[in-house]
Design an enzyme around this catalytic site. Structure first.
Site, PDB file in Angstrom:
ATOM      1  CG  HIS A   1      12.717  18.009   4.435  1.00  0.00           C
ATOM      2  ND1 HIS A   1      13.843  18.782   4.487  1.00  0.00           N
ATOM      3  CD2 HIS A   1      11.855  18.540   5.319  1.00  0.00           C
ATOM      4  CE1 HIS A   1      13.676  19.734   5.371  1.00  0.00           C
ATOM      5  NE2 HIS A   1      12.478  19.623   5.904  1.00  0.00           N
TER       6      HIS A   1
HETATM    7  C1  UD1 Z   1       9.207  18.035   9.686  1.00  0.00           C
HETATM    8  C2  UD1 Z   1       8.884  19.524   9.866  1.00  0.00           C
HETATM    9  C3  UD1 Z   1       9.881  20.344   9.052  1.00  0.00           C
HETATM   10  C4  UD1 Z   1      11.307  19.987   9.403  1.00  0.00           C
HETATM   11  C5  UD1 Z   1      11.503  18.485   9.206  1.00  0.00           C
HETATM   12  C6  UD1 Z   1      12.896  18.049   9.566  1.00  0.00           C
HETATM   13  C7  UD1 Z   1       6.520  20.100  10.243  1.00  0.00           C
HETATM   14  C8  UD1 Z   1       5.309  20.696   9.612  1.00  0.00           C
HETATM   15  N1  UD1 Z   1       7.555  19.860   9.403  1.00  0.00           N
HETATM   16  O1  UD1 Z   1       8.955  17.735   8.317  1.00  0.00           O
HETATM   17  O2  UD1 Z   1       9.677  21.715   9.324  1.00  0.00           O
HETATM   18  O3  UD1 Z   1      12.182  20.700   8.547  1.00  0.00           O
HETATM   19  O4  UD1 Z   1      10.554  17.789  10.033  1.00  0.00           O
HETATM   20  O5  UD1 Z   1      13.114  16.719   9.264  1.00  0.00           O
HETATM   21  O6  UD1 Z   1       6.530  19.880  11.431  1.00  0.00           O
HETATM   22  N2  UD1 Z   1       8.874   9.898   8.495  1.00  0.00           N
HETATM   23  C9  UD1 Z   1       9.425   8.682   8.804  1.00  0.00           C
HETATM   24  N3  UD1 Z   1      10.106   8.584   9.975  1.00  0.00           N
HETATM   25  C10 UD1 Z   1      10.259   9.604  10.841  1.00  0.00           C
HETATM   26  C11 UD1 Z   1       9.681  10.824  10.524  1.00  0.00           C
HETATM   27  C12 UD1 Z   1       9.002  10.970   9.344  1.00  0.00           C
HETATM   28  O7  UD1 Z   1       9.331   7.733   8.055  1.00  0.00           O
HETATM   29  O8  UD1 Z   1      10.911   9.414  11.904  1.00  0.00           O
HETATM   30  C13 UD1 Z   1       8.160  10.056   7.204  1.00  0.00           C
HETATM   31  C14 UD1 Z   1       6.709   9.660   7.247  1.00  0.00           C
HETATM   32  O9  UD1 Z   1       6.365   9.113   6.003  1.00  0.00           O
HETATM   33  C15 UD1 Z   1       6.023  10.996   7.414  1.00  0.00           C
HETATM   34  C16 UD1 Z   1       6.907  11.910   6.609  1.00  0.00           C
HETATM   35  O10 UD1 Z   1       8.227  11.399   6.793  1.00  0.00           O
HETATM   36  O11 UD1 Z   1       4.698  10.995   6.994  1.00  0.00           O
HETATM   37  C17 UD1 Z   1       6.825  13.350   7.001  1.00  0.00           C
HETATM   38  O12 UD1 Z   1       7.144  13.506   8.398  1.00  0.00           O
HETATM   39  P1  UD1 Z   1       6.585  14.785   9.211  1.00  0.00           P
HETATM   40  O13 UD1 Z   1       7.119  14.796  10.590  1.00  0.00           O
HETATM   41  O14 UD1 Z   1       5.125  14.898   9.042  1.00  0.00           O
HETATM   42  O15 UD1 Z   1       7.209  16.016   8.445  1.00  0.00           O
HETATM   43  P2  UD1 Z   1       8.676  16.239   7.837  1.00  0.00           P
HETATM   44  O16 UD1 Z   1       8.550  16.261   6.377  1.00  0.00           O
HETATM   45  O17 UD1 Z   1       9.676  15.302   8.470  1.00  0.00           O
END
Ligand code: UD1
Length: 366
Positions: free
Chosen positions: A209
């Site tokens: 990811h």
């Molecule tokens: C975040 C953390 C990362 C951690 C990871 C674990 C930061 C900068 N990054 O990354 O360090 O390793 O979580 O999973 O805080 N999304 C969904 N549903 C959810 C959550 C996310 O659909 O419940 C999708 C959305 O499109 C979102 C994308 O995932 O924009 C990224 O989510 P985000 O929380 O911004 O960062 P992660 O890549 O999950």
């Protein structure tokens, strides 16, 4: 004697594995009343709710429901919501933050400006790669924390080098491993054949990811195509993170239709650990999975060029392979040939880190 109010922050999936054993230790000890706060950075059933339930976390006292967005937008929303909660509600004696995600940094910034001391659990990790959003979050959080609870011996060295006072730094071990050890009976009871349609020891597990692997279309396309080829040799279970799924759609990447390449939604905690424990090898860019594979003794090909967790390479079963397909193929071949290092135990990763943390907090926050 009345209990002292403290806050605990969770926002994303890995935060929950770290907060759960702290909640249990706090409850057993009885000195503190924990106000659990969920920022809502992760919000899906399988990225958040299942973890709260499986790990026995208390129902959060507040959920800010910030959802997805740019880092600046998430940070601003979290800070505003936490500030309001602190202004309107009782002030805690301290705030516990875990890990290195945006929620960790945003709540630390808010608390410190309201005069509330911060204890950072998993302090001192450094990848020395400022392109990683987590590295910025770590540096900011550590620089404003009052107590730095460290998981990895290198963390102590990093913090000392940055000039943090020795009395603030406490090497306590790894709370994520507390959760893993406490969950072993449940993990061992899960049948991976039933869960994922694979035979124990005869498949590889993949989880990706990080922006460095999934935000560049060429890189993601080359990794996916390689996995298709490798799945002819050994079936692959790919638990796909929502961010990665989103990027596959954004870049219109078609996944190879191979019988051995199985894409699944993210697993719950116990299921994920069961699938990793029985895998022949793991290919991942996750920080936590480097640690968990090392403790479980499963070869871990870390698809990154650096790690903030060097002890998983030094003592554990992880090797930094990067994301070049030839390097990944070469490392895969070594595991298949039975030619991979064995892990040895990592200092203080013994299941008791949370107890050490609460014993210390009792002395300073009670
Ligand atoms: C975040 C953390 C990362 C951690 C990871 C674990 C930061 C900068 N990054 O990354 O360090 O390793 O979580 O999973 O805080 N999304 C969904 N549903 C959810 C959550 C996310 O659909 O419940 C999708 C959305 O499109 C979102 C994308 O995932 O924009 C990224 O989510 P985000 O929380 O911004 O960062 P992660 O890549 O999950």
């Amino acid at each position: 004697m009345s209990k002292t109010l403290i806050d605990g922050i969770v926002g994303t999936r890995p935060n929950m594995m770290k907060m759960a054993p702290l909640c249990k230790a706090i409850e057993q000890d009885g000195s503190f009343e924990l106000r659990l706060i969920h920022t809502g950075q992760h919000y899906d059933e399988n990225m958040s709710d299942v973890f709260l339930r499986q790990l026995g976390l208390p129902a959060p006292a507040a959920n800010f429901m910030v959802g997805s967005g740019s880092h600046a937008a998430q940070t601003a929303k979290i800070m505003t919501a936490y500030e309001q909660l602190l202004q309107n509600g009782p002030k805690p004696k301290g705030t516990i933050v875990v890990g290195d995600v945006t929620s960790t940094m945003a709540c630390s910034l808010t608390a410190v400006k309201m005069g509330i001391p911060i204890a950072h659990v998993e302090a001192g990790l450094r990848s020395f790669d400022r392109e990683m959003p987590e590295e910025i979050n770590r540096i900011v959080t550590d620089s404003i924390s009052d107590i730095l609870f460290v998981t990895d011996p290198d963390g102590v060295i990093n913090l000392a080098r940055e000039g943090h006072a020795a009395e603030k730094i406490k090497f306590v071990g790894n709370v994520m491993i507390d959760t893993l050890m406490a969950s072993m009976p449940l993990i061992k009871g899960i049948d991976v054949a039933e869960l994922a349609g694979v035979e124990a020891g005869k498949y590889a597990y993949v989880s990706l990811h990080r922006p460095s692997n999934v935000d560049n279309p060429e890189t993601l396309r080359s990794i996916i195509s390689l996995l298709g080829e490798l799945s002819d040799e050994l079936p692959i279970v790919f638990a796909i993170h929502p961010r990665t799924r989103q990027r596959l759609d954004d870049f219109a990447i078609t996944v190879p239709q191979k019988p051995g390449l199985k894409f699944t939604a993210p697993f719950g905690y116990h299921e994920n650990m069961a699938v990793i424990r029985s895998a022949r090898m793991v290919l991942s860019d996750s920080g936590g999975i480097q640690e968990e594979s090392s403790v479980l003794g499963v070869p871990c090909l870390t698809l990154r060029f650096n790690t903030e967790r060097p002890c998983t390479v030094e003592y554990g079963s992880s090797e930094l392979v990067g994301n070049d397909t030839e390097k990944i193929r070469e490392a895969w071949g070594r595991v298949m040939a039975g030619n991979w290092k064995k892990s040895s135990s990592i200092p203080l990763w013994d299941g008791n880190a949370s107890q050490r943390i609460i014993d210390f907090l009792k002395r300073v926050w009670k």
